[in-house]
Each structure stands twice: as structure tokens, then as C-alpha cells.
Write an enzyme that holds these catalytic residues in place. Structure first.
Site, PDB file in Angstrom:
ATOM      1  N   GLU A   1      21.825 -61.054 -43.833  1.00  0.00           N
ATOM      2  CA  GLU A   1      21.229 -59.809 -43.341  1.00  0.00           C
ATOM      3  C   GLU A   1      21.944 -59.380 -42.064  1.00  0.00           C
ATOM      4  OE1 GLU A   1      16.827 -59.331 -43.263  1.00  0.00           O
ATOM      5  OE2 GLU A   1      17.142 -58.996 -41.125  1.00  0.00           O
TER       6      GLU A   1
ATOM      7  N   TYR B   1      16.915 -51.433 -41.480  1.00  0.00           N
ATOM      8  CA  TYR B   1      16.748 -50.005 -41.204  1.00  0.00           C
ATOM      9  C   TYR B   1      15.758 -49.868 -40.063  1.00  0.00           C
ATOM     10  CZ  TYR B   1      16.137 -45.059 -42.404  1.00  0.00           C
ATOM     11  OH  TYR B   1      16.112 -43.695 -42.391  1.00  0.00           O
TER      12      TYR B   1
ATOM     13  N   HIS C   1      18.234 -51.552 -46.601  1.00  0.00           N
ATOM     14  CA  HIS C   1      16.783 -51.536 -46.401  1.00  0.00           C
ATOM     15  C   HIS C   1      16.361 -50.071 -46.221  1.00  0.00           C
ATOM     16  CE1 HIS C   1      16.448 -55.906 -44.681  1.00  0.00           C
ATOM     17  NE2 HIS C   1      17.468 -55.804 -45.499  1.00  0.00           N
TER      18      HIS C   1
ATOM     19  N   ALA D   1       4.286 -49.661 -49.180  1.00  0.00           N
ATOM     20  CA  ALA D   1       5.615 -49.838 -49.789  1.00  0.00           C
ATOM     21  C   ALA D   1       5.572 -49.610 -51.309  1.00  0.00           C
ATOM     22  CB  ALA D   1       6.139 -51.239 -49.479  1.00  0.00           C
TER      23      ALA D   1
ATOM     24  N   HIS E   1       1.131 -61.343 -44.688  1.00  0.00           N
ATOM     25  CA  HIS E   1       1.583 -60.339 -43.719  1.00  0.00           C
ATOM     26  C   HIS E   1       0.805 -60.553 -42.423  1.00  0.00           C
ATOM     27  CE1 HIS E   1       1.764 -56.300 -41.860  1.00  0.00           C
ATOM     28  NE2 HIS E   1       2.994 -56.320 -42.365  1.00  0.00           N
TER      29      HIS E   1
ATOM     30  N   ASP F   1      -3.213 -60.544 -50.151  1.00  0.00           N
ATOM     31  CA  ASP F   1      -1.814 -60.289 -49.783  1.00  0.00           C
ATOM     32  C   ASP F   1      -0.903 -60.528 -51.001  1.00  0.00           C
ATOM     33  OD1 ASP F   1      -0.571 -59.712 -47.095  1.00  0.00           O
ATOM     34  OD2 ASP F   1       0.782 -61.261 -47.867  1.00  0.00           O
TER      35      ASP F   1
HETATM   36  C1  FAD Z   1      12.893 -59.444 -45.826  1.00  0.00           C
HETATM   37  C2  FAD Z   1      12.306 -58.420 -44.891  1.00  0.00           C
HETATM   38  C3  FAD Z   1      13.100 -57.381 -44.412  1.00  0.00           C
HETATM   39  C4  FAD Z   1      12.570 -56.423 -43.534  1.00  0.00           C
HETATM   40  N1  FAD Z   1      13.374 -55.402 -43.087  1.00  0.00           N
HETATM   41  C5  FAD Z   1      12.866 -54.441 -42.288  1.00  0.00           C
HETATM   42  C6  FAD Z   1      13.653 -53.332 -41.861  1.00  0.00           C
HETATM   43  O1  FAD Z   1      14.843 -53.223 -42.219  1.00  0.00           O
HETATM   44  N2  FAD Z   1      13.100 -52.408 -41.044  1.00  0.00           N
HETATM   45  C7  FAD Z   1      11.768 -52.492 -40.655  1.00  0.00           C
HETATM   46  O2  FAD Z   1      11.297 -51.618 -39.917  1.00  0.00           O
HETATM   47  N3  FAD Z   1      10.990 -53.525 -41.044  1.00  0.00           N
HETATM   48  C8  FAD Z   1      11.505 -54.493 -41.855  1.00  0.00           C
HETATM   49  N4  FAD Z   1      10.689 -55.528 -42.271  1.00  0.00           N
HETATM   50  C9  FAD Z   1       9.321 -55.619 -41.767  1.00  0.00           C
HETATM   51  C10 FAD Z   1       8.322 -54.868 -42.686  1.00  0.00           C
HETATM   52  O3  FAD Z   1       8.647 -53.503 -42.727  1.00  0.00           O
HETATM   53  C11 FAD Z   1       6.950 -55.073 -42.077  1.00  0.00           C
HETATM   54  O4  FAD Z   1       6.565 -56.426 -42.181  1.00  0.00           O
HETATM   55  C12 FAD Z   1       5.852 -54.158 -42.572  1.00  0.00           C
HETATM   56  O5  FAD Z   1       4.723 -54.297 -41.707  1.00  0.00           O
HETATM   57  C13 FAD Z   1       5.370 -54.465 -43.980  1.00  0.00           C
HETATM   58  O6  FAD Z   1       6.209 -53.952 -44.889  1.00  0.00           O
HETATM   59  P1  FAD Z   1       5.887 -54.078 -46.446  1.00  0.00           P
HETATM   60  O7  FAD Z   1       7.017 -53.415 -47.120  1.00  0.00           O
HETATM   61  O8  FAD Z   1       5.553 -55.462 -46.810  1.00  0.00           O
HETATM   62  O9  FAD Z   1       4.577 -53.152 -46.541  1.00  0.00           O
HETATM   63  P2  FAD Z   1       3.395 -53.089 -47.556  1.00  0.00           P
HETATM   64  O10 FAD Z   1       3.649 -53.858 -48.796  1.00  0.00           O
HETATM   65  O11 FAD Z   1       3.052 -51.649 -47.695  1.00  0.00           O
HETATM   66  O12 FAD Z   1       2.224 -53.833 -46.764  1.00  0.00           O
HETATM   67  C14 FAD Z   1       1.822 -53.381 -45.467  1.00  0.00           C
HETATM   68  C15 FAD Z   1       0.411 -53.893 -45.150  1.00  0.00           C
HETATM   69  O13 FAD Z   1      -0.515 -53.249 -46.007  1.00  0.00           O
HETATM   70  C16 FAD Z   1      -1.185 -54.179 -46.857  1.00  0.00           C
HETATM   71  N5  FAD Z   1      -1.237 -53.525 -48.164  1.00  0.00           N
HETATM   72  C17 FAD Z   1      -0.252 -53.396 -49.075  1.00  0.00           C
HETATM   73  N6  FAD Z   1      -0.669 -52.693 -50.136  1.00  0.00           N
HETATM   74  C18 FAD Z   1      -1.983 -52.365 -49.894  1.00  0.00           C
HETATM   75  C19 FAD Z   1      -2.982 -51.647 -50.610  1.00  0.00           C
HETATM   76  N7  FAD Z   1      -2.730 -51.130 -51.813  1.00  0.00           N
HETATM   77  N8  FAD Z   1      -4.205 -51.487 -50.032  1.00  0.00           N
HETATM   78  C20 FAD Z   1      -4.487 -52.016 -48.815  1.00  0.00           C
HETATM   79  N9  FAD Z   1      -3.564 -52.728 -48.089  1.00  0.00           N
HETATM   80  C21 FAD Z   1      -2.329 -52.896 -48.624  1.00  0.00           C
HETATM   81  C22 FAD Z   1      -0.327 -55.453 -46.817  1.00  0.00           C
HETATM   82  O14 FAD Z   1      -1.077 -56.630 -47.008  1.00  0.00           O
HETATM   83  C23 FAD Z   1       0.227 -55.392 -45.409  1.00  0.00           C
HETATM   84  O15 FAD Z   1      -0.717 -55.864 -44.482  1.00  0.00           O
HETATM   85  C24 FAD Z   1      11.198 -56.509 -43.129  1.00  0.00           C
HETATM   86  C25 FAD Z   1      10.398 -57.567 -43.603  1.00  0.00           C
HETATM   87  C26 FAD Z   1      10.942 -58.504 -44.489  1.00  0.00           C
HETATM   88  C27 FAD Z   1      10.080 -59.620 -44.980  1.00  0.00           C
END
Ligand code: FAD
Length: 306
Positions: free
Chosen positions: A18, A50, A78, A129, A153, A162
């Protein structure tokens, strides 16, 4: 991209790295040095994070496109939903597609400035996401990965819930996930068990473990910021012992200890059937290369796909 994962014909496990968007010209030069060095070790892919902020974003898209065009590295960009409307997100995906990038790691992103701060959705953006995964899949022939969290998370209080959210992202069309970095392999193994128990079909998709070799006590702080979790007491004990009791930390000893910890974790992950090892590099090749050398990965004079 998933074709690149799993054991290679010689039995070795692929690895990936990364990178972070460089902040200035010097940072860009450092990134290119690291990219060229990794090219000779044949990673399965490289990913570019990103961040928030307009100028960083423009630079990110430009440099990620250059990595895809000007190296032999399979490049994963990303993409986060922070501060973006759906229309903007579509145009960023289009810019990546124009740069030849078909692999996206789709994330919600963290609130700028505070990883654990309150998430505020853009009024015309997406909430989770999962929606972004659907949007990207609808836009074209993209290979999508998502984030997974071995300890849940940081905002999440219920590990099973989660896990269900992760499974929903996989069902929405993600082909694999990359974990948040961790320092206890048991957490990775339990995540894998939970996903399989929740949905055996989605549970068969690769979960790529993310590792970060600690090179100083300062990088411990960075690791804790990035993962939103303190390092396990046993790991901290080893690093503090290496640092010594003097007024200055014994940097060489801490670094050697950090490389040893990452090597041990990688060995266990390989023996447990991890599909790939993903390393956070902070745009330096040396520490990750040392871990890879300990694992028997060798450099070649020319890149694999040249
Ligand atoms: C490998 C990796 C790379 C990363 N790269 C970046 C990057 O480049 N830039 C950056 O800014 N961040 C990055 N992050 C951090 C990430 O963006 C954060 O951890 C963010 O808070 C969660 O992203 P997510 O895509 O898992 O979100 P989501 O899957 O949307 O989850 C976010 C929160 O909402 C909850 N949730 C999910 N779906 C629902 C639902 N349907 N109803 C209610 N709650 C829900 C989850 O439990 C979590 O608490 C990275 C993380 C990892 C593990």
C-alpha cells in the site's frame, strides 16, 4: 485481480503493498523509488490510498494513473465517499478508468482530521461503502475490493453485526476484502471464521491480511492511529524492551524487533492459508523488503511482467 491471489506455482504466497499519495515533489520521488524497488519483487498488486482535500485528490488520481501506465504494477486505487456527491464519485471513477485502472478498493472513508469523529454524509452522497460498491459495479467492468476489520470497525460495538455489514458489501459485488492492520493473527483467523459462518459463499472470497512492520516507537503511534486500536500488550512489551531504558530509544533494536514481529506474523498467516500478504509501506521499500527477504522472496533484475 483475485486471479493473482492464492499460492503461486512455486508454492509461495503473493504479497502486495500500500502506498500513500505523495504530498510534494520530494514525496513523489520517494514513492517512485519504492515503486521501482517493489517492481523487482513482483507484488500481486499495489494500492494507493485516497485522502481528504482537493489538491491531494488531484495528485492522487494523477500519480495512481502514472503508476498504472508507467510501471508493470497492477494498480488498485482506493476510493472513498468523504465529501463527495454521487456525481463527483462517478467522475472520479471515470478518471481512474481513463487512466486504465479497473481495480478499486471501495471505502466509506473517515471524517477528515479525526478517524473517530462523527461521520457526516455528503447531502448528495452515499451513507455506507455498500452503496458505493453497487454504484461502481453499475458503472462498468471494475474489480472491487472492500475493507474488513479483524477486531470490528472502531465504531462498532457488535462483532456479529460488523460481520454482517462486511458480508453485505461482498454480496453487493466486492470480490475480496483487505483487513485493517492488526498485530494478533488470532484476530484475523476469527474474522475469517465469522465470515464463513455468516455466509459460506461470501466467506470463500479472499480476505487479505494487512501488516505494517514497525520501525520505531513513532510508527507504533501511526499504527495505532491508522488501526484505531492500541497494539497488543505483548507486542508493546517486546518493542519497549528493544527500545531500552536509556534517554533515547535504541532505534536499530526497535527496528529489528519490528521486522521480526512482522516476519513471525507473516509466517503464521502463510501457514494458515492467507491468500496474500498486504504491507503498509508509508512509501518506503526497505522494511517490507527485509520482511520479504526473511520469508524467502527474492528480487529479480527485471520486473515479472516486463
Ligand atoms: C484496507 C483499508 C484501506 C483503507 N484505505 C483508506 C483510504 O484510502 N482512505 C480513507 O479515508 N480511509 C481508508 N480506510 C479507512 C476506512 O475508510 C474507515 O475505516 C471507514 O471508517 C470505514 O470504511 P468502510 O468502507 O469499512 O465503511 P462501511 O462499510 O460503510 O462501514 C462504516 C461504519 O458503518 C457501519 N455500517 C456499515 N454498513 C451499515 C449499515 N447498512 N447499517 C448500519 N451501519 C453500517 C460499519 O459497521 C462501520 O461502523 C481504509 C481501511 C482499510 C481497512
Amino acid at each position: 485481480m483475485v486471479q493473482q491471489l492464492g499460492p503461486r506455482p512455486d508454492g509461495s504466497i503473493p504479497f502486495s503493498v500500500e502506498f500513500n499519495p505523495p504530498r510534494d515533489a520530494a514525496g513523489e520521488a520517494r514513492l517512485w523509488r519504492a515503486a521501482r524497488e517493489f517492481e523487482r519483487l513482483h507484488p500481486a498488486f499495489v494500492s494507493m490510498t485516497y485522502g481528504a482535500g482537493g489538491s491531494t485528490r488531484d495528485r492522487t488520481i494523477r500519480v495512481t494513473g502514472q503508476l498504472a501506465r508507467e510501471t508493470t504494477l497492477l494498480t488498485v486505487a482506493h476510493l472513498t465517499a468523504v465529501d463527495h456527491s454521487v456525481a463527483e464519485l462517478r467522475s472520479i471513477v471515470g478518471a481512474y478508468a481513463d487512466a486504465g485502472i479497473r481495480n478499486l478498493l471501495v471505502l466509506r472513508g473517515d471524517p477528515p482530521g479525526d478517524v473517530l469523529g462523527e461521520w457526516i454524509k455528503h447531502p448528495e452522497g452515499v451513507e455506507y461503502a455498500e452503496e458505493l460498491v453497487r454504484m461502481v459495479r453499475d458503472l462498468g467492468d471494475f474489480h472491487v475490493g472492500v475493507a474488513s476489520f479483524p477486531q470490528g470497525h472502531p465504531r462498532s460495538t457488535d462483532l456479529d453485526q460488523d460481520t454482517r455489514f462486511l458480508v453485505s458489501k461482498l454480496r453487493a459485488g466486492a470480490e475480496y476484502s483487505i483487513t485493517q492492520m492488526f498485530f494478533d493473527v488470532e484476530h484475523y483467523l476469527r474474522l475469517r471464521d465469522r465470515v464463513i459462518a455468516c455466509d459460506p459463499i461470501e466467506g470463500a472470497k479472499p480476505i487479505i491480511p494487512e501488516l505494517m512492520p514497525v520501525t520505531s516507537l513513532r510508527t507504533v503511534q501511526r499504527a495505532e492511529e491508522l488501526s484505531g486500536r492500541p497494539l497488543p500488550a505483548k507486542v508493546m512489551e517486546r518493542l519497549r524492551k528493544a527500545a531500552g531504558n536509556g534517554p533515547d530509544e535504541d532505534r536499530a533494536a526497535v527496528r529489528a524487533c519490528g521486522i521480526e514481529i512482522a516476519t513471525e506474523m507473516a509466517q503464521r498467516l502463510i501457514s494458515e492459508g492467507a491468500p496474500c500478504l498486504h504491507f503498509i509501506t508509508l512509501n518506503f521499500a526497505k522494511a517490507t523488503s527485509e520482511v520479504l527477504a526473511n520469508l524467502g522472496y527474492t528480487m529479480s533484475a527485471t520486473p515479472a511482467h516486463a
